[in-house]
Design a protein around this motif. Structure first.
Motif, PDB file in Angstrom:
ATOM      1  N   GLY A  37       5.556   0.592 -15.485  1.00  0.00           N
ATOM      2  CA  GLY A  37       4.149   0.091 -16.482  1.00  0.00           C
ATOM      3  C   GLY A  37       3.638   0.079 -14.886  1.00  0.00           C
ATOM      4  O   GLY A  37       1.943   0.227 -15.184  1.00  0.00           O
ATOM      5  N   LEU A  38       4.551  -1.167 -14.290  1.00  0.00           N
ATOM      6  CA  LEU A  38       3.639  -1.718 -13.471  1.00  0.00           C
ATOM      7  C   LEU A  38       3.033  -0.218 -12.272  1.00  0.00           C
ATOM      8  O   LEU A  38       1.754  -0.985 -11.659  1.00  0.00           O
ATOM      9  CB  LEU A  38       4.712  -2.398 -12.495  1.00  0.00           C
ATOM     10  CG  LEU A  38       4.944  -3.631 -13.354  1.00  0.00           C
ATOM     11  CD1 LEU A  38       6.215  -4.349 -12.319  1.00  0.00           C
ATOM     12  CD2 LEU A  38       3.492  -4.630 -13.572  1.00  0.00           C
ATOM     13  N   GLN A  39       3.697   0.686 -11.832  1.00  0.00           N
ATOM     14  CA  GLN A  39       3.341   0.957 -11.051  1.00  0.00           C
ATOM     15  C   GLN A  39       2.013   2.663 -11.606  1.00  0.00           C
ATOM     16  O   GLN A  39       1.216   2.506 -10.720  1.00  0.00           O
ATOM     17  CB  GLN A  39       4.366   3.230 -10.995  1.00  0.00           C
ATOM     18  CG  GLN A  39       5.762   2.479  -9.752  1.00  0.00           C
ATOM     19  CD  GLN A  39       6.669   3.686 -10.221  1.00  0.00           C
ATOM     20  OE1 GLN A  39       6.681   4.597 -10.981  1.00  0.00           O
ATOM     21  NE2 GLN A  39       7.400   3.312  -8.535  1.00  0.00           N
ATOM     22  N   VAL A  40       2.086   2.959 -12.770  1.00  0.00           N
ATOM     23  CA  VAL A  40       1.065   3.190 -14.109  1.00  0.00           C
ATOM     24  C   VAL A  40      -0.385   2.757 -13.964  1.00  0.00           C
ATOM     25  O   VAL A  40      -1.544   2.828 -13.212  1.00  0.00           O
ATOM     26  CB  VAL A  40       1.300   3.586 -15.095  1.00  0.00           C
ATOM     27  CG1 VAL A  40       0.046   3.678 -15.930  1.00  0.00           C
ATOM     28  CG2 VAL A  40       2.209   4.611 -15.476  1.00  0.00           C
ATOM     29  N   THR A  41      -0.450   1.570 -13.854  1.00  0.00           N
ATOM     30  CA  THR A  41      -1.097   0.182 -13.853  1.00  0.00           C
ATOM     31  C   THR A  41      -1.820  -0.271 -12.470  1.00  0.00           C
ATOM     32  O   THR A  41      -2.748  -0.177 -12.314  1.00  0.00           O
ATOM     33  CB  THR A  41      -0.498  -1.654 -14.456  1.00  0.00           C
ATOM     34  OG1 THR A  41      -0.434  -1.136 -16.018  1.00  0.00           O
ATOM     35  CG2 THR A  41      -2.223  -2.232 -14.599  1.00  0.00           C
ATOM     36  N   ALA A  42      -0.763  -0.197 -11.335  1.00  0.00           N
ATOM     37  CA  ALA A  42      -1.669  -0.189 -10.264  1.00  0.00           C
ATOM     38  C   ALA A  42      -1.945   0.984  -9.345  1.00  0.00           C
ATOM     39  O   ALA A  42      -2.904   0.558  -8.857  1.00  0.00           O
ATOM     40  CB  ALA A  42       0.052  -0.494  -8.884  1.00  0.00           C
ATOM     41  N   VAL A  43      -1.799   2.221 -10.136  1.00  0.00           N
ATOM     42  CA  VAL A  43      -2.355   3.346  -9.935  1.00  0.00           C
ATOM     43  C   VAL A  43      -3.693   3.528 -10.453  1.00  0.00           C
ATOM     44  O   VAL A  43      -4.820   3.583 -10.169  1.00  0.00           O
ATOM     45  CB  VAL A  43      -1.775   4.259 -10.535  1.00  0.00           C
ATOM     46  CG1 VAL A  43      -2.810   5.465 -10.048  1.00  0.00           C
ATOM     47  CG2 VAL A  43      -0.809   4.328  -9.033  1.00  0.00           C
ATOM     48  N   LEU A  44      -3.598   3.023 -11.872  1.00  0.00           N
ATOM     49  CA  LEU A  44      -5.060   3.444 -12.804  1.00  0.00           C
ATOM     50  C   LEU A  44      -5.991   2.297 -12.803  1.00  0.00           C
ATOM     51  O   LEU A  44      -6.820   2.136 -13.149  1.00  0.00           O
ATOM     52  CB  LEU A  44      -4.295   3.485 -14.330  1.00  0.00           C
ATOM     53  CG  LEU A  44      -3.932   4.691 -14.015  1.00  0.00           C
ATOM     54  CD1 LEU A  44      -2.961   5.297 -15.587  1.00  0.00           C
ATOM     55  CD2 LEU A  44      -4.840   5.908 -14.026  1.00  0.00           C
TER      56      LEU A  44
ATOM     57  N   ASP B  60       0.391  -0.906  -0.284  1.00  0.00           N
ATOM     58  CA  ASP B  60       0.223  -0.206  -0.255  1.00  0.00           C
ATOM     59  C   ASP B  60       0.828   1.227   0.103  1.00  0.00           C
ATOM     60  O   ASP B  60       0.684   2.246  -0.920  1.00  0.00           O
ATOM     61  CB  ASP B  60      -1.171  -0.147   1.088  1.00  0.00           C
ATOM     62  CG  ASP B  60      -1.879  -1.163   0.990  1.00  0.00           C
ATOM     63  OD1 ASP B  60      -2.317  -1.912  -0.135  1.00  0.00           O
ATOM     64  OD2 ASP B  60      -1.888  -0.861   2.036  1.00  0.00           O
ATOM     65  N   GLU B  61       2.377   0.927   0.914  1.00  0.00           N
ATOM     66  CA  GLU B  61       3.132   2.324   0.778  1.00  0.00           C
ATOM     67  C   GLU B  61       3.585   3.001  -0.440  1.00  0.00           C
ATOM     68  O   GLU B  61       3.965   3.692  -0.828  1.00  0.00           O
ATOM     69  CB  GLU B  61       4.454   1.905   2.136  1.00  0.00           C
ATOM     70  CG  GLU B  61       4.799   3.148   2.072  1.00  0.00           C
ATOM     71  CD  GLU B  61       6.442   2.979   3.034  1.00  0.00           C
ATOM     72  OE1 GLU B  61       6.892   3.655   3.225  1.00  0.00           O
ATOM     73  OE2 GLU B  61       6.200   1.709   3.484  1.00  0.00           O
ATOM     74  N   ALA B  62       4.050   1.466  -1.459  1.00  0.00           N
ATOM     75  CA  ALA B  62       4.630   1.972  -2.446  1.00  0.00           C
ATOM     76  C   ALA B  62       3.786   1.962  -3.408  1.00  0.00           C
ATOM     77  O   ALA B  62       4.059   2.665  -4.602  1.00  0.00           O
ATOM     78  CB  ALA B  62       5.527   1.039  -2.851  1.00  0.00           C
ATOM     79  N   THR B  63       2.742   1.917  -3.251  1.00  0.00           N
ATOM     80  CA  THR B  63       1.029   2.222  -4.561  1.00  0.00           C
ATOM     81  C   THR B  63       1.117   3.240  -4.021  1.00  0.00           C
ATOM     82  O   THR B  63       1.261   4.752  -5.411  1.00  0.00           O
ATOM     83  CB  THR B  63       0.219   1.354  -3.896  1.00  0.00           C
ATOM     84  OG1 THR B  63       0.165  -0.709  -4.751  1.00  0.00           O
ATOM     85  CG2 THR B  63      -1.458   1.575  -5.301  1.00  0.00           C
ATOM     86  N   LEU B  64       1.033   4.013  -3.296  1.00  0.00           N
ATOM     87  CA  LEU B  64       0.111   5.349  -2.501  1.00  0.00           C
ATOM     88  C   LEU B  64       1.321   6.371  -2.927  1.00  0.00           C
ATOM     89  O   LEU B  64       1.386   6.984  -3.428  1.00  0.00           O
ATOM     90  CB  LEU B  64       0.909   5.568  -1.447  1.00  0.00           C
ATOM     91  CG  LEU B  64       0.442   7.045  -0.385  1.00  0.00           C
ATOM     92  CD1 LEU B  64      -0.560   7.640  -1.151  1.00  0.00           C
ATOM     93  CD2 LEU B  64       0.716   6.997   0.338  1.00  0.00           C
ATOM     94  N   GLU B  65       3.289   5.725  -3.142  1.00  0.00           N
ATOM     95  CA  GLU B  65       4.059   6.724  -3.332  1.00  0.00           C
ATOM     96  C   GLU B  65       4.268   6.805  -5.278  1.00  0.00           C
ATOM     97  O   GLU B  65       4.541   7.183  -5.368  1.00  0.00           O
ATOM     98  CB  GLU B  65       5.627   5.774  -3.282  1.00  0.00           C
ATOM     99  CG  GLU B  65       6.199   6.554  -1.770  1.00  0.00           C
ATOM    100  CD  GLU B  65       7.059   5.728  -1.492  1.00  0.00           C
ATOM    101  OE1 GLU B  65       7.649   4.670  -2.226  1.00  0.00           O
ATOM    102  OE2 GLU B  65       7.076   5.790   0.120  1.00  0.00           O
ATOM    103  N   ALA B  66       4.396   5.076  -5.449  1.00  0.00           N
ATOM    104  CA  ALA B  66       3.933   5.327  -7.184  1.00  0.00           C
ATOM    105  C   ALA B  66       2.369   6.191  -7.602  1.00  0.00           C
ATOM    106  O   ALA B  66       2.957   7.000  -8.194  1.00  0.00           O
ATOM    107  CB  ALA B  66       3.368   3.938  -7.500  1.00  0.00           C
TER     108      ALA B  66
END
Length: 194
Positions: free
Chosen positions: A165-172, A97-103
């Protein structure tokens, strides 16, 4: 006797407020007034700690990078070769969750980096540092027989592009970016294919 003001503490509080707003609204949803309100200061008080919104946002981005680098250093401290490389990738990936928030925050700030040279330099320096470390660890893994010998520069570029790309996908679209799928994808790159 006047109360002493901890300048760094106030700057940190303002950056934390920027983080919260960036995570909730994205970069377009933040004004100086919003930042001041979220941090608990008057709009004019922010100018005592930052030159303006751009400096606050740059500092917030630097904080994301520092938090990531701190996690990387801690997680890789006792690891070498493939294990350290894999762990470094995991710390850059939106696996928690922390890394997804940072992304989410980083994605919002990438928009500003397209037109803010100073912010682009912050981003590019961090990415370059991560790539250098990845290449060092990959070479170490090859020397230890843990990874196949191949063009490490291409491998590092593939890792970084995949992680972004994973950061973008995890957020969107987080439904399509499970932890297991992310790890499987990076392992496939490290091991030379699916």
């Amino acid at each position: 006797m006047p109360r002493l003001v901890d300048h760094d503490e106030r700057r940190s509080a303002i950056v934390a407020a920027a983080w919260r707003l960036l995570a909730a609204r994205g970069i377009d949803g933040i004004s100086m007034r919003d930042l001041a309100t979220e941090a608990g200061y008057t709009n004019g008080a922010l100018s005592h700690y930052f030159a303006g919104k751009d400096e606050i946002l740059r500092t917030a981005y630097e904080y994301v990078i520092e938090a990531t680098n701190s996690r990387i250093a801690s997680a890789t401290r006792r690891r070498t070769g493939r294990s350290a490389l894999r762990t470094l990738c995991h710390e850059l990936m939106p696996l928690t969750d922390e890394a997804t928030l940072e992304a989410r925050i980083a994605m919002s700030l990438w928009q500003r980096a397209m037109t803010d040279t100073a912010m682009a330099e912050v981003n590019n320096a961090a990415v370059a540092e991560w790539k250098v470390r990845m290449a060092q660890l990959w070479n170490e893994a090859v020397a230890a027989g843990e990874l196949p010998a191949r063009d490490i520069g291409v491998g590092v570029e593939l890792l970084m592009t995949t992680i972004f790309g994973l950061q973008v996908t995890a957020v969107l679209d987080p439904r399509t970016t499970s932890r297991v799928d992310q790890i499987r994808l990076v392992d496939a790159i490290l091991d030379g294919g699916p």
